[in-house]
Write a protein that holds these residues in place. Structure first.
Motif, PDB file in Angstrom:
ATOM      1  N   SER A  35      -2.474  -4.030  -1.786  1.00 28.66           N
ATOM      2  CA  SER A  35      -2.436  -2.577  -1.623  1.00 28.66           C
ATOM      3  C   SER A  35      -3.812  -2.088  -1.195  1.00 28.66           C
ATOM      4  O   SER A  35      -4.828  -2.711  -1.507  1.00 28.66           O
ATOM      5  CB  SER A  35      -2.022  -1.881  -2.928  1.00 28.66           C
ATOM      6  OG  SER A  35      -2.980  -2.120  -3.946  1.00 28.66           O
ATOM      7  N   GLY A  36      -3.817  -0.974  -0.483  1.00 24.74           N
ATOM      8  CA  GLY A  36      -5.080  -0.426  -0.020  1.00 24.74           C
ATOM      9  C   GLY A  36      -5.878   0.231  -1.115  1.00 24.74           C
ATOM     10  O   GLY A  36      -7.101   0.346  -1.024  1.00 24.74           O
ATOM     11  N   LYS A  37      -5.208   0.678  -2.190  1.00 23.85           N
ATOM     12  CA  LYS A  37      -5.895   1.315  -3.306  1.00 23.85           C
ATOM     13  C   LYS A  37      -5.233   0.895  -4.608  1.00 23.85           C
ATOM     14  O   LYS A  37      -4.100   0.390  -4.613  1.00 23.85           O
ATOM     15  CB  LYS A  37      -5.873   2.841  -3.168  1.00 23.85           C
ATOM     16  CG  LYS A  37      -4.477   3.461  -3.334  1.00 23.85           C
ATOM     17  CD  LYS A  37      -4.471   4.950  -3.008  1.00 23.85           C
ATOM     18  CE  LYS A  37      -5.259   5.773  -3.989  1.00 23.85           C
ATOM     19  NZ  LYS A  37      -4.592   5.901  -5.317  1.00 23.85           N
ATOM     20  N   ALA A 147      -6.838  -4.778  -5.456  1.00 25.99           N
ATOM     21  CA  ALA A 147      -6.651  -3.665  -4.530  1.00 25.99           C
ATOM     22  C   ALA A 147      -7.839  -3.578  -3.580  1.00 25.99           C
ATOM     23  O   ALA A 147      -8.939  -4.010  -3.896  1.00 25.99           O
ATOM     24  CB  ALA A 147      -6.510  -2.358  -5.307  1.00 25.99           C
ATOM     25  N   GLY A 148      -7.596  -3.021  -2.390  1.00 25.81           N
ATOM     26  CA  GLY A 148      -8.689  -2.808  -1.452  1.00 25.81           C
ATOM     27  C   GLY A 148      -8.823  -3.915  -0.425  1.00 25.81           C
ATOM     28  O   GLY A 148      -7.889  -4.684  -0.180  1.00 25.81           O
ATOM     29  N   THR A 167       2.663   0.652  -1.033  1.00 20.87           N
ATOM     30  CA  THR A 167       2.103   1.997  -0.940  1.00 20.87           C
ATOM     31  C   THR A 167       2.958   2.954  -1.749  1.00 20.87           C
ATOM     32  O   THR A 167       4.032   2.578  -2.259  1.00 20.87           O
ATOM     33  CB  THR A 167       2.014   2.462   0.526  1.00 20.87           C
ATOM     34  OG1 THR A 167       1.276   3.686   0.584  1.00 20.87           O
ATOM     35  CG2 THR A 167       3.398   2.668   1.128  1.00 20.87           C
ATOM     36  N   THR A 172      -3.258   9.665   0.226  1.00 15.78           N
ATOM     37  CA  THR A 172      -4.382   8.725   0.129  1.00 15.78           C
ATOM     38  C   THR A 172      -3.900   7.283   0.118  1.00 15.78           C
ATOM     39  O   THR A 172      -4.546   6.393   0.673  1.00 15.78           O
ATOM     40  CB  THR A 172      -5.210   8.991  -1.140  1.00 15.78           C
ATOM     41  OG1 THR A 172      -4.333   8.981  -2.283  1.00 15.78           O
ATOM     42  CG2 THR A 172      -5.924  10.328  -1.059  1.00 15.78           C
ATOM     43  N   SER A 173      -2.762   7.046  -0.499  1.00 16.69           N
ATOM     44  CA  SER A 173      -2.213   5.695  -0.551  1.00 16.69           C
ATOM     45  C   SER A 173      -1.741   5.252   0.834  1.00 16.69           C
ATOM     46  O   SER A 173      -1.946   4.105   1.233  1.00 16.69           O
ATOM     47  CB  SER A 173      -1.047   5.638  -1.548  1.00 16.69           C
ATOM     48  OG  SER A 173      -0.517   4.334  -1.629  1.00 16.69           O
ATOM     49  N   ASP A 176      -4.848   4.467   2.877  1.00 11.56           N
ATOM     50  CA  ASP A 176      -5.483   3.211   2.462  1.00 11.56           C
ATOM     51  C   ASP A 176      -4.621   2.005   2.830  1.00 11.56           C
ATOM     52  O   ASP A 176      -5.152   0.916   3.096  1.00 11.56           O
ATOM     53  CB  ASP A 176      -5.760   3.231   0.957  1.00 11.56           C
ATOM     54  CG  ASP A 176      -6.887   4.190   0.600  1.00 11.56           C
ATOM     55  OD1 ASP A 176      -7.671   4.530   1.498  1.00 11.56           O
ATOM     56  OD2 ASP A 176      -6.995   4.596  -0.570  1.00 11.56           O
ATOM     57  N   SER A 177      -3.316   2.166   2.838  1.00  5.68           N
ATOM     58  CA  SER A 177      -2.431   1.076   3.270  1.00  5.68           C
ATOM     59  C   SER A 177      -2.659   0.753   4.733  1.00  5.68           C
ATOM     60  O   SER A 177      -2.716  -0.422   5.127  1.00  5.68           O
ATOM     61  CB  SER A 177      -0.963   1.460   3.052  1.00  5.68           C
ATOM     62  OG  SER A 177      -0.690   1.610   1.683  1.00  5.68           O
TER      63      SER A 177
END
Length: 312
Positions: A35-37, A147-148, A167, A172-173, A176-177
């Motif tokens: 996940s991006g966050k 994450a990240g 996501t 924001t999710s 970041d995805s």
């Protein structure tokens, strides 16, 4: 040879829905869940998806790759006596630390607070490679990454056979995805990328979010991302986390469980279209190859910067 070519050279290598198991695999297939966050439910999804795949008749191993904040065992109510740290240090073999759970999946507990799997010496790397080489009796390994877009995360994602990006509908999710997908694509466009939307308030919202990520990834990154499905926002999920019992087991008739069962069906039905997996030993070797590649690239860049004239 450009960066992408160099990297490819290194890394090639409904609740009543009935799931029909595939034929036994010669090698383990590795699925990285990223996940991006943080805070999008990635770890909860990893655990429950692994259990759903096991219920379909497959042998499944979960690898807790969130090395700094390992918590797969927490969601299962397990306190491991040994973890990945003991393998790296040579105190235990990888087989020694595998935990068999009552949910039908095995887990490799991560080493909380020991976040630098990349910074291992040759002996420690060989301990891991040998350990993974002995574990190819699994059909699937699910990796719960951090994450990240840290080196550890991308390092675990790149050698995986496929990547599932998680996501939520939060802006924001979604952003970041896309950032995570962009980071993966900057290394190679050959990854098998899929997306799951978690905590959707409706089927329309779940599809809308997935379509947005798919569209912008296709338009700006020229990469295809496949929609695996969505999971409803569900109080039974929050309850399962508090009780440390996966919702696919604790609340099999919940909305979230129905969504996850369909996602599992979609995932298993898509099997067979990709190249043959290279197994767990191949995976960990590719991880270290990627890390070395990134370190060499950084070193060359720093040397290049040092050689340039600086204005006083």
């Amino acid at each position: 040879m450009d960066q992408a070519a160099n990297l490819r050279k290194l890394t090639e290598g409904n609740t009543n829905l009935k799931l029909v198991p595939n034929q036994a695999r010669a090698m383990t297939k590795i699925i990285a869940i990223a996940s991006g966050k943080g805070g999008v439910g990635k770890t909860t999804l990893s655990v429950n998806l692994a259990i759903a795949i096991a219920k379909a008749g497959h042998r499944v191993l979960i690898f807790d790759g969130d090395l700094g904040l390992a918590n797969i065992n927490v969601l299962l109510g397990i306190i491991p006596k040994y973890n990945l740290y003991h393998v790296v240090k040579g105190h235990k073999s990888l087989k020694d630390i595998i935990i068999q759970t009552q949910e039908g999946v095995d887990i490799i507990a991560g080493a909380s607070g020991y976040s630098q799997l990349a910074n291992l010496n040759d002996v420690q790397r060989n301990n891991l490679i040998k350990g993974f080489a002995d574990l190819d009796n699994y059909d699937y390994m699910i990796i719960d990454t951090g994450a990240g877009i840290s080196s550890n995360v991308i390092g675990l994602v790149m050698p995986a056979d496929e990547v599932i990006v998680v996501t939520t509908p939060e802006p924001t999710s979604i952003t970041d995805s896309y950032g995570l997908i962009k980071s993966i694509v900057s290394q190679t466009k050959d990854k098998n990328l899929k997306i799951i939307v978690n905590r959707a308030r409706s089927a329309i919202e779940g599809k809308k979010v997935a379509d947005r990520v798919i569209d912008i990834s296709g338009q700006f990154l020229e990469v295809q991302v496949e929609n695996l499905g969505f999971i409803f926002q569900d109080e039974d999920v929050e309850k399962s986390i508090r009780e440390q019992k996966p919702y696919i087991v604790n609340s099999p008739r919940s909305k979230a469980s129905a969504c996850l069962t369909r996602i599992t069906h979609n995932l298993l039905q898509l099997e067979g279209s990709d190249g043959e997996p290279e197994g767990l030993a191949g995976f960990i070797k590719k991880f270290f190859n990627f890390i070395d590649f990134r370190e060499n690239e950084l070193e060359e860049r720093m040397n290049s910067d040092d050689s340039e004239p600086h204005n006083s």
